[in-house]
Design an enzyme around this catalytic site. Structure first.
Site, PDB file in Angstrom:
ATOM      1  N   ASP A   1       0.761  -1.264  -0.089  1.00  0.00           N
ATOM      2  CA  ASP A   1       0.038  -0.003   0.009  1.00  0.00           C
ATOM      3  C   ASP A   1       0.839   1.416  -0.060  1.00  0.00           C
ATOM      4  OD1 ASP A   1       0.928  -0.073   2.644  1.00  0.00           O
ATOM      5  OD2 ASP A   1      -0.953  -0.128   3.473  1.00  0.00           O
ATOM      6  N   GLY A   2       2.226   1.014  -0.203  1.00  0.00           N
ATOM      7  CA  GLY A   2       3.256   2.143  -0.248  1.00  0.00           C
ATOM      8  C   GLY A   2       3.772   2.707   1.105  1.00  0.00           C
ATOM      9  N   GLU A   3       3.075   2.283   2.329  1.00  0.00           N
ATOM     10  CA  GLU A   3       3.840   2.559   3.580  1.00  0.00           C
ATOM     11  C   GLU A   3       5.082   1.965   3.694  1.00  0.00           C
ATOM     12  OE1 GLU A   3       1.286   1.169   6.745  1.00  0.00           O
ATOM     13  OE2 GLU A   3      -0.497   2.717   6.078  1.00  0.00           O
TER      14      GLU A   3
ATOM     15  N   GLN B   1      10.027  28.570  -0.280  1.00  0.00           N
ATOM     16  CA  GLN B   1       8.750  29.184   0.401  1.00  0.00           C
ATOM     17  C   GLN B   1       8.925  29.786   1.725  1.00  0.00           C
ATOM     18  OE1 GLN B   1       6.144  29.252  -2.140  1.00  0.00           O
ATOM     19  NE2 GLN B   1       4.739  30.561  -0.938  1.00  0.00           N
TER      20      GLN B   1
ATOM     21  N   HIS C   1      19.684  27.725   0.788  1.00  0.00           N
ATOM     22  CA  HIS C   1      19.156  28.515   0.060  1.00  0.00           C
ATOM     23  C   HIS C   1      18.578  29.680   1.109  1.00  0.00           C
ATOM     24  CE1 HIS C   1      18.023  30.874  -3.604  1.00  0.00           C
ATOM     25  NE2 HIS C   1      16.889  31.207  -3.179  1.00  0.00           N
TER      26      HIS C   1
ATOM     27  N   ASP D   1      22.996  36.226 -11.070  1.00  0.00           N
ATOM     28  CA  ASP D   1      22.114  37.402 -10.233  1.00  0.00           C
ATOM     29  C   ASP D   1      22.877  37.841  -9.227  1.00  0.00           C
ATOM     30  OD1 ASP D   1      21.704  35.654  -8.340  1.00  0.00           O
ATOM     31  OD2 ASP D   1      20.084  34.679  -9.330  1.00  0.00           O
TER      32      ASP D   1
ATOM     33  N   LYS E   1      19.305  39.494 -13.054  1.00  0.00           N
ATOM     34  CA  LYS E   1      18.071  38.731 -13.558  1.00  0.00           C
ATOM     35  C   LYS E   1      16.679  39.295 -13.069  1.00  0.00           C
ATOM     36  CE  LYS E   1      17.409  34.824 -11.330  1.00  0.00           C
ATOM     37  NZ  LYS E   1      17.716  33.514 -10.901  1.00  0.00           N
TER      38      LYS E   1
ATOM     39  N   ARG F   1      13.102  37.470 -12.867  1.00  0.00           N
ATOM     40  CA  ARG F   1      12.350  36.107 -12.932  1.00  0.00           C
ATOM     41  C   ARG F   1      10.872  36.483 -13.261  1.00  0.00           C
ATOM     42  NH1 ARG F   1      12.980  30.961 -12.265  1.00  0.00           N
ATOM     43  NH2 ARG F   1      15.136  31.143 -11.370  1.00  0.00           N
TER      44      ARG F   1
ATOM     45  N   ASP G   1      26.592  28.685  -9.532  1.00  0.00           N
ATOM     46  CA  ASP G   1      25.262  28.955  -9.024  1.00  0.00           C
ATOM     47  C   ASP G   1      24.927  27.745  -7.759  1.00  0.00           C
ATOM     48  OD1 ASP G   1      23.072  30.077  -8.583  1.00  0.00           O
ATOM     49  OD2 ASP G   1      21.959  29.552 -10.471  1.00  0.00           O
TER      50      ASP G   1
END
Length: 298
Positions: free
Chosen positions: A36-38, A95, A127, A168, A191, A193, A218
């Site tokens: 079941d993917g567990e 985010q 980042h 950038d 740069k 975006r 980068d």
């Protein structure tokens, strides 16, 4: 007692190098998925009374997180004195604020989850765009390692008359540090975006460097669009075919193929397993583990 280095699936080669570099023992972890993917996890090494370092680069975190947390909790329940996460690539840093109403600030949620299951986190070149340091979102001790000296040394040894180019403004300080270490000139592009895959780079006159080899550096390459636009701009100015050197190669096959057409060579660290890997990070992490290195408190 020796440290115990345990690799999550896909991280075995890095864990082998790390264990060898810091004189640690390699632990054995059994994993599989139920129909079941567990996830199923079983530790075959004795962790009682030992410092355990789990190696898991988080390039595809949604596929790995449950297994990683189960392993961490299992090690702690079986008596490990500490359970640390060695994550050469740290996901969910993009985010870092609510850009639109109703969005999840996933970097904070991810940090709370990892902070609840580990004693310390070691990573390289996260980042950090709007966060000043990992301590701004992680509540456990962190060690933020820097690959710029390794990139600089690789460029010096493999590229004739390099011109270090940052794509950038965010890369300016980083690219300058690489260039300064090897005594190379440096240029930084500007740069804009327009979306996840659309970027515009302001025309920058690099015509005075036609006797140099441009090296775009980068931290992350994913879609590769920024690097492609920059490479084409330099070729249009009559510069030599550029080199590309990145820390985290998150490149799908088609993106890597496009970069290989535009660049003389694509080179990355082994923070994320990729055909372009040429710069080993295990010695950097081994030194940090042996020294107990941690970021200064905020």
């Amino acid at each position: 007692m020796q440290r115990l280095i345990i690799a999550l699936p896909g991280n075995e080669a890095f864990a082998d190098q790390l264990a060898a570099a810091c004189g640690a023992e390699r632990g054995h972890l059994e994993t599989r998925r139920f129909p079941d993917g567990e996830s199923y996890v079983r530790l075959h090494s004795d962790v009682a009374g030992r410092a355990v370092d789990l190696v898991c680069t988080l390039a595809r975190p949604d596929e790995q997180l449950a297994m990683l947390l189960f392993t961490a909790d299992c090690a702690r329940e079986l008596g490990a004195t500490e359970v640390n996460l060695v994550a050469p690539y740290l996901a969910y840093m993009r985010q870092d604020q609510r850009f639109n109403p109703g969005e999840a600030v996933s970097s904070l949620t991810f940090a709370r989850v990892l902070s609840a299951h580990f004693d310390a986190l070691l990573t390289v070149d996260p980042h950090l765009h709007r966060y000043p340091a990992l301590s701004s979102l992680y509540t456990i001790p962190t060690a933020t390692l820097h690959s710029a000296p390794l990139l600089a040394d690789w460029i010096a040894a493999n590229v004739e008359r390099p011109l270090v180019v940052g794509p950038d403004g965010e890369s300016e300080q980083w690219a300058s540090a690489i260039a300064s270490r090897i005594g190379a000139p440096c240029a930084v592009l500007r740069k804009t975006r327009h979306g996840d895959r659309e970027v515009e780079i302001e025309q920058t006159d690099l015509g005075g460097y036609r006797d140099h080899t441009p090296v775009l550096v980068d931290d992350i390459a994913s879609s590769g669009r920024t690097l492609l636009v920059a490479a084409r701009q330099m070729l249009a100015q009559g510069l030599r075919r550029p080199e590309c050197v990145v820390v985290h190669a998150l490149l799908a096959d088609e993106a890597h193929a496009a970069l290989r057409q535009a660049f003389a060579r694509v080179t990355s660290t082994d923070a994320v397993a990729h055909p372009s890997n040429r710069i080993a990070l295990a010695p950097l992490f081994a030194q940090a583990l042996l020294e107990g290195r941690r970021d200064p408190a905020a």
